[in-house]
Design an enzyme around this catalytic site. Structure first.
Site, short mmCIF file in Angstrom:
data_model
loop_
_atom_site.label_atom_id
_atom_site.label_comp_id
_atom_site.label_asym_id
_atom_site.label_seq_id
_atom_site.Cartn_x
_atom_site.Cartn_y
_atom_site.Cartn_z
N ASP A 48 0.87 -1.14 -0.07
CA ASP A 48 0.05 -0.07 0.10
C ASP A 48 0.81 1.43 -0.13
O ASP A 48 0.47 2.27 0.92
CB ASP A 48 -1.17 0.01 1.17
N GLU A 213 32.09 4.23 5.60
CA GLU A 213 31.05 3.51 6.28
C GLU A 213 29.84 3.77 5.73
O GLU A 213 29.62 4.59 5.00
CB GLU A 213 31.28 3.43 7.70
#
Ligand SMILES: *[C@@H]1O[C@H](CO)[C@@H](O)[C@H](O)[C@H]1NC(C)=O
Ligand SMILES: *[C@@H]1O[C@H](CO)[C@@H](O)[C@H](O)[C@H]1NC(C)=O
Ligand SMILES: *[C@@H]1O[C@H](CO)[C@@H](O)[C@H](O)[C@H]1NC(C)=O
Ligand SMILES: *[C@@H]1O[C@H](CO)[C@@H](O)[C@H](O)[C@H]1NC(C)=O
Ligand SMILES: *[C@@H]1O[C@H](CO)[C@@H](O)[C@H](O)[C@H]1NC(C)=O
Ligand SMILES: *[C@@H]1O[C@H](CO)[C@@H](O)[C@H](O)[C@H]1NC(C)=O
Ligand SMILES: *[C@@H]1O[C@H](CO)[C@@H](O)[C@H](O)[C@H]1NC(C)=O
Ligand SMILES: *[C@@H]1O[C@H](CO)[C@@H](O)[C@H](O)[C@H]1NC(C)=O
Length: 570
Positions: A48, A213
């Site tokens: 949805d 990172e």
């Protein structure tokens, strides 16, 4: 005639498209205030057209909260990925307050939700492979937390692991290698069902910032785009991006890097980075990232690293551009408000008015530090309806060494501080008998950073008696304990304990007889700097402990209120 018709036709088209074009939105950051770092978000049309976001939880349990929205404005907690001890028993063993769940990546692929993350034992050196427990959770329904699988382990000596499905059907995990050992972004082929991984190869060094990172890969316009955070999660944090025609590179850095940062600005929103991207139902791009509301001064930020959202413009074949992050944002048009979302938790901006009704459970957003000992928390026990009974733990909130709690647990439960200004209060029914017995309220950041106002049994001028005690624990200087006997007029009463963030920098701790707000007395006014530290954000809650003594007196908590009062955004 023909050209005139064409002109008026195109005029008409322009007019109707401008009429139909929805207006840009105004919205506010952070979208997930309080302890919600390292966000990872996905748009899932099949569910949805809902956007789901995961965030890091470190030692908090339940762990890895999932928030959902259908309108990009109303965010609801719908459950936690890590909700049962058997999913990851090792969470009980991490030593150090900065350990636990670091940086999840949430993805949806072929009707399955994947949550890939790392359980880090921050006590161990980076070159120790057992420091990094890399894991995969699979789920079929984020609104039913029990459908999340137990952890499947895979080998990697690093963190910030993120899955990627290539167009040829192969699955990969991209991740950050232990940066003190060998900084860089690595990739390996992976089986997300079994945890079997191939050889890890480095594909990018980043642009030279510390600790590359938080990588994610996106396939767009014939390129693999690889985005990562650099600079560490403090004031120098930034988001960079590179691209290649081949998954394994070589990757070319965007000449305009970083694409997102507030480093070297005076903005109240600092440390921005660790971003993830998603495309909404109208195909507009958005980025989410972590940020700390503390300004460049970076002294007062008890809510720690929060989730912000920024609109992205990403034209075909070009590099993406972000709008600079601030408290008030202008962004892509948003869907109309829609609060029809399943799941147990509250919408993010809601406060608490919890009465611990018989037959109820602890609300979904209540949190412990590491696994709780369930016998220490009972809602409406016999004879004490509408209370939460706390059975004392032998350990207090500082636990064994400020870092570790052992298997016996700590009787603590709280909720995230999510507002610059708020008032949190509970009523406490507690009749201590033995020296050292204590129950109280805390602004808890970690086991080595917390500010507590307790009712504690202490030897006083007239022998053993209940006292109010403010006490702080931190690496940052805290005021000396403040101890005062509980007025003899109050000892037979339930008492109210209250913590109020009275301004941006200070908490006021107050106490008084329950049901008599006019009699509340301020016992301590304390800076929030001692709980502005590390990777997490503050949790306000209640605890009950024998402080290592022989006491077993239970405390009955009622009338739990958290009133949001103001959000500072600049
Ligand atoms: C936790 O770390 C401290 C400091 O290194 C150490 O003394 C303690 O034994 C460790 N505890 C556990 C349970 O690993
Ligand atoms: C992985 O690396 C090992 C050791 O370098 C090598 O023997 C093996 O062939 C590699 N496997 C793949 C699939 O590249
Ligand atoms: C911020 O300024 C410092 C010092 O000039 C510089 O080294 C750093 O690269 C700048 N950071 C960003 C993200 O612009
Ligand atoms: C609407 O938002 C987008 C994304 O930030 C931006 O590129 C565009 O300029 C904005 N339009 C207006 C009219 O403000
Ligand atoms: C759990 O708490 C109860 C009550 O305080 C205590 O008796 C029990 O030993 C605790 N369990 C563990 C594993 O410590
Ligand atoms: C207790 O209550 C009495 C009567 O209201 C009052 O006179 C006295 O000052 C109170 N004592 C304390 C310690 O508050
Ligand atoms: C907040 O309140 C404390 C205690 O009253 C005061 O010392 C401090 O200056 C105040 N801070 C601000 C920013 O108003
Ligand atoms: C908290 O517990 C630790 C260890 O059990 C103990 O050393 C410390 O004194 C306790 N704190 C208080 C305020 O009693």
């Amino acid at each position: 005639m023909i050209s005139l018709a064409l002109v008026s036709l195109s005029l008409l088209a322009a007019l109707s498209s401008s009429l139909a074009a929805p207006k840009n939105s105004t919205y506010y950051n952070p979208i997930l205030p309080g302890f919600h770092p390292d966000p990872s978000c996905i748009f899932v049309k099949e569910w949805d057209s809902t956007v789901f976001c995961a965030s890091s939880s470190f030692n908090a349990f339940p762990g890895i909260p999932i928030h959902a929205t259908k309108d990009l404005q109303n965010w609801k907690l719908v459950g936690h990925v890590l909700n049962r001890r058997e999913q990851l028993p090792k969470l009980a063993e991490t030593n150090r307050s900065t350990s636990g769940i670091w940086a999840p990546t949430l993805r949806y692929h072929k009707k399955t939700f994947y949550l890939v993350t790392t359980l880090v034992d921050d006590e161990l050196p980076q070159e120790d492979a057992s420091r990094w427990t890399n894991i995969i959770f699979r789920g079929t329904n984020p609104f039913k937390p029990s459908t999340w699988s137990v952890a499947t382990h895979f080998n990697f000596e690093g963190y910030d692991t993120s899955p990627f499905w290539d167009t040829d059907g192969k699955t990969y995990i991209v991740a950050a290698y232990a940066w003190k050992v060998q900084p860089g972004i690595f990739i390996a082929e992976a089986n997300l069902e079994t945890g079997k991984v191939g050889n890890w190869t480095k594909i990018w060094d980043g642009t030279g910032g510390m600790a590359p990172e938080g990588p994610h890969i996106f396939r767009k316009d014939g390129y693999y785009y690889l985005t990562a955070a650099e600079g560490g999660t403090g004031l120098g944090h930034m988001q960079t991006i590179a691209r290649s025609k081949r998954l394994h590179g070589p990757y070319e850095s965007n000449p305009a890097n970083p694409i997102l940062t507030n480093a070297n600005t005076t903005s109240y929103f600092q440390t921005i980075g660790h971003a993830d991207f998603f495309q909404d139902a109208s195909d507009n791009w958005w980025g989410v990232a972590l940020s700390t509301r503390g300004g460049p001064d970076y002294t007062y930020y008890p809510m720690g690293r929060e989730t912000i959202m920024a609109p992205m413009t990403w034209k075909k074949g070009e590099w993406p551009h972000f709008t600079q992050v601030s408290g008030k944002m202008n962004g892509w048009p948003m869907p109309p408000p829609n609060k029809h979302i399943d799941g147990d938790g509250p919408f993010i901006a809601e406060g608490d008015d919890v009465d611990f009704a018989p037959g109820s459970k602890l609300p979904a957003h209540f949190t412990h530090w590491r696994f709780p000992n369930a016998t220490q928390f009972t809602v409406s026990p016999p004879g004490h309806p509408n209370t939460l009974r706390l059975t004392p733990s032998w350990l207090n909130l500082t636990a064994l060494n400020g870092n570790y709690a052992g298997p016996s647990g700590q009787a603590f439960v709280g909720r995230r501080q999510q507002d610059t200004l708020f008032t949190y209060s509970v009523d406490v029914d507690f009749k201590p008998k033995v020296a050292g017995e204590e129950t109280g309220v805390s602004v808890f950041l970690t086991q080595n950073h917390h500010l507590d106002l307790g009712i504690v049994m202490l030897e006083g001028e007239n022998g053993l008696a209940p006292h109010f005690r403010f006490r702080g624990e931190s690496y940052i200087p805290v005021p000396a304990p403040i101890i005062t006997p509980v007025s003899s007029n109050w000892t037979d009463h339930k008492l109210t304990l209250q913590i109020k963030a009275a301004n941006m920098t200070h908490y006021v701790f107050s106490a008084g007889p329950a049901g008599a707000r006019s009699q509340l007395q301020d016992l301590a006014v304390v800076s929030n700097a001692p709980v502005s530290w590390g990777f997490t954000g503050t949790i306000v809650g209640v605890y009950c402990t024998s402080n290592g003594g022989s006491g077993t007196t239970e405390a009955y908590i009622s009338n739990w209120k958290y009133i949001p009062q103001e959000q500072y955004r600049d």
